[in-house]
Design a protein around this motif. Sequence first.
Motif, short mmCIF file in Angstrom:
data_model
loop_
_atom_site.label_atom_id
_atom_site.label_comp_id
_atom_site.label_asym_id
_atom_site.label_seq_id
_atom_site.Cartn_x
_atom_site.Cartn_y
_atom_site.Cartn_z
N VAL A 216 0.87 -1.08 0.17
CA VAL A 216 0.21 -0.13 0.06
C VAL A 216 0.89 1.34 0.01
O VAL A 216 0.54 2.17 -0.79
CB VAL A 216 -0.99 -0.04 1.22
N ILE A 217 1.83 1.26 0.81
CA ILE A 217 2.94 2.35 0.84
C ILE A 217 3.63 2.50 -0.48
O ILE A 217 3.48 3.81 -0.95
CB ILE A 217 3.95 2.16 1.97
N ASP A 218 3.98 1.47 -1.27
CA ASP A 218 4.60 1.74 -2.48
C ASP A 218 3.69 2.18 -3.45
O ASP A 218 4.00 2.95 -4.13
CB ASP A 218 5.12 0.34 -2.73
N GLU A 219 2.49 1.76 -3.52
CA GLU A 219 1.24 2.21 -4.43
C GLU A 219 1.16 3.72 -4.27
O GLU A 219 0.99 4.46 -5.08
CB GLU A 219 0.02 1.46 -4.27
N LYS A 220 1.11 4.15 -2.78
CA LYS A 220 0.75 5.48 -2.66
C LYS A 220 1.90 6.58 -2.94
O LYS A 220 1.70 7.63 -3.65
CB LYS A 220 0.24 5.72 -1.03
N LEU A 221 3.38 5.96 -2.72
CA LEU A 221 4.30 6.83 -3.24
C LEU A 221 4.71 6.76 -4.80
O LEU A 221 5.67 7.47 -4.87
CB LEU A 221 5.44 6.24 -1.98
N GLU A 222 4.10 5.63 -5.37
CA GLU A 222 4.43 5.49 -6.57
C GLU A 222 4.19 6.82 -7.60
O GLU A 222 5.04 6.99 -8.45
CB GLU A 222 3.51 4.28 -7.23
N MET B 136 4.28 9.88 -6.52
CA MET B 136 4.85 10.99 -5.92
C MET B 136 6.30 11.64 -6.86
O MET B 136 6.44 12.76 -7.00
CB MET B 136 5.54 10.71 -4.52
#
Length: 165
Positions: free
Chosen positions: A102-108, A110
Amino acid sequence: MILEQELKGKTLSPQEVRSILKTDNKEIVELCKRASILPRKNSKGQTYFSYEEVKNLRKVQAMKHASMPPVKAPAKQPSAILNILHSLKEMENKLSDRISKVIDEKLEGMDEVVVELIRCKTDNETLRQKIIDLNKEIYQLKNDLNTYKPVGLGFYKKKEKHIWD
């Protein structure tokens, strides 16, 4: 009697206490806690014990060894507990994997946002410089316009600028 009085005044170092009690520092600390004995320090900061204290430590040690139950071999954990531990470990791994995803998807996105922000900032600076240049040009054009004076019938005559004006 004289020997006992001499021994009462004598101080013993931790090394001597270890050899008398035939134990290590950890057990001496434990025995001191049980016997409520606080080791004292001399003027050089070295720890010492009185003969009476060592005598009390020996008594506590003898009581401790007498009351200690025999050492048991560690019991094997039942398979139900092992299954629960295994399930908890799996759950922990799954949760950490999901959170990471989830964190990777959210930061993708950025990275793209940062690049766009930098591009906008450069465009903004370029436009600001163009505004400054256009303001200079407007000032010059207004000065040129002020050099024309109306003559009449919609005609204008350019007034010559003198260097001293």
